[in-house]
Scaffold this active site. Structure first.
Site, short mmCIF file in Angstrom:
data_model
loop_
_atom_site.label_atom_id
_atom_site.label_comp_id
_atom_site.label_asym_id
_atom_site.label_seq_id
_atom_site.Cartn_x
_atom_site.Cartn_y
_atom_site.Cartn_z
N GLU A 259 -63.81 -2.17 19.05
CA GLU A 259 -63.53 -1.67 20.40
C GLU A 259 -62.35 -1.83 21.09
OE1 GLU A 259 -66.28 -2.90 19.11
OE2 GLU A 259 -68.14 -1.53 19.75
N ARG A 285 -34.78 22.91 30.33
CA ARG A 285 -33.41 21.92 30.83
C ARG A 285 -32.21 22.60 30.20
NH1 ARG A 285 -30.57 19.73 35.22
NH2 ARG A 285 -29.36 17.95 34.26
N GLN A 296 -29.50 18.18 18.43
CA GLN A 296 -30.51 17.77 17.47
C GLN A 296 -31.00 16.23 17.82
OE1 GLN A 296 -28.57 16.15 13.66
NE2 GLN A 296 -29.79 17.63 12.65
#
Ligand SMILES: Cc1cc2nc3c(=O)[nH]c(=O)nc-3n(C[C@H](O)[C@H](O)[C@H](O)COP(=O)(O)OP(=O)(O)OC[C@H]3O[C@@H](n4cnc5c(N)ncnc54)[C@H](O)[C@@H]3O)c2cc1C
Length: 399
Positions: A259, A285, A296
């Site tokens: 968990e 943008r 890149q």
């Protein structure tokens, strides 16, 4: 309600299908129903959203893993993870999602597995319906990673008919404590006994002697309430003991085995949302007369975010599959937790950089991710403690 799929191929589908219908449906539902225009203000003010919690309960998310007899969804682990992954993708209130997922993956499975029929009726059903909320209390100011050094103590007092217990001590950093109706409390009969002395108690919030501190503001997940809890001679009976007296350490390992990784399922959904937002932004943008995504340096950052997300997701589902088929999953879960928590931080830094100043100011919602995910390397066992588990599994001795 979410319909769990009872299909052995589900695990494989979940691994390879990023757009699994269970996940996508929950993500869409969350985007429509758990969108809160006041989120940024609540985040600043550290305010919880009870209405959002109730909507998640009505949708069946709160009790997704619990037996339908107690009002749950009866889902298997994989369906549960897909559900919470979708929730993390669709809901921007990471604090709300964190409160929901910790309760679903820590308290509820323990109650379901070790609770008496009366305890399940009394607590599991209202936890599923959203009528009650729970808090899991282990950590103390002087006992964090060293869990079994806890000093919250119970004294056994017998009357003529049954054993009763007086619980005293102080727990720290308890998620959901200010809102909780039920506290699942780990306490010792004698601190010198270490793990052998631990018992888990179910303590109602209105028990005389129980007090909760005011909300403790924190770096991220600010909309999840978080506080310390003090117990002063809280009188409890056998009906408050979860499992049996002295079985607390085994309940703890049970709760923590896998968990600890599964609570990061929603964070993996949030990583994917973060990447999608970053990709869109780098297309829109423009700087130097071209979309920034054409640089890149920027596009490789997106590729790194994708790589981290995929790694974290694959590790999580691998741990879940091992857990589901009953194979040892402790090391796989530890690896998944390290990967998911540390990858989220690295990708959140990349997201801030990719968005420039928009990533740093509060109003566009990018900076919140970085604050929200930092806690992942601490709660449920720190990254160092997870690495200890992995190293031990590799054959190294360490404490
Ligand atoms: C957001 C959030 C939610 C939380 N919710 C809950 C909750 O609901 N209930 C609850 O009981 N607790 C909760 N906690 C507390 C959490 O479980 C503890 O913070 C965690 O177990 C670490 O304990 P500590 O903070 O005392 O750190 P410490 O144990 O003091 O650790 C400090 C540093 O020492 C390192 N360290 C300690 N021991 C070892 C070791 N053996 N090997 C290597 N390094 C080690 C740690 O990695 C860490 O870097 C929450 C914490 C956070 C941040």
């Amino acid at each position: 309600m979410i319909q769990p799929q009872d299909d052995s191929s589900l695990a494989i589908e979940a691994l390879i299908d990023l757009d699994h219908p269970i996940k996508v449906d929950v993500a869409k539902w969350a985007a429509e129903n758990l969108h809160d225009p006041a989120l940024a203000d609540r985040d600043q003010a550290c305010e919880f959203w009870p209405e959002g919690w109730q909507r998640a309960a009505d949708k069946g998310i709160t009790g997704i893993l619990v037996d339908p007899v107690y009002g749950g969804g009866g889902a298997d682990v994989i369906t549960g993870l897909l559900t919470y992954e979708g929730l993390g993708y669709g809901c921007r209130d990471a604090g709300l999602v964190f409160g929901l997922i910790t309760q679903a993956w820590t308290m509820q499975p323990l109650l379901a597995q070790f609770g008496s029929e009366e305890q399940k009726q009394r607590y599991l059903s209202p936890l599923c319906s959203g009528d009650k909320k729970g808090a899991f209390c282990i950590t103390e100011a002087e006992s964090g990673s060293d869990t079994f050094a806890m000093t919250t103590q119970f004294e056994t007092v017998s009357d003529n008919t049954e054993e009763r217990y007086l619980l005293s001590g102080h727990k720290s950093y308890v998620t959901m404590a200010p809102e909780a109706d039920l506290f699942m409390v780990f306490a010792t009969s004698n601190p010198d006994l270490g793990q052998w002395g631990i018992t888990v108690f179910l303590v109602d919030a209105d028990t005389p002697g129980l007090t909760v501190s005011s909300n403790r503001p924190k770096m991220g997940l600010r909309t999840t309430p978080f506080a310390d809890v003090t117990f002063e001679n809280c009188e409890l009976g056998p009906e408050n003991v979860l499992g049996s007296v002295g079985s607390g350490a085994s309940l703890f390992s049970n709760a923590m085995e896998s968990e600890r990784a599964f609570v990061l399922a929603s964070q993996i959904g949030a990583m994917e949302y973060q990447l999608d937002q970053a990709v869109s932004y780098t297309r829109e943008r423009r700087q130097f007369d071209q979309p920034i995504g054409d640089f890149q340096a920027v596009s490789h950052r997106l590729a790194n975010m994708k790589l981290r997300h995929d790694n974290a997701r694959l590790q999580l589902y691998r741990a879940a599959i091992l857990h589901s088929v009953g194979k040892p999953s402790m090391a796989a879960a530890a690896l998944a937790k390290i990967q998911a928590s540390e990858a989220s931080i690295a990708s959140s830094v990349d997201a801030v950089l990719t968005h420039g100043a928009r990533g740093y100011v509060t109003e566009f919602g990018v900076e919140q991710d970085l604050r929200n995910v930092a806690g992942g390397m601490v709660y449920g066992g720190t990254s160092d403690v997870q690495r200890n588990i992995v190293a031990r599994w590799l054959g190294n001795r360490n404490r």
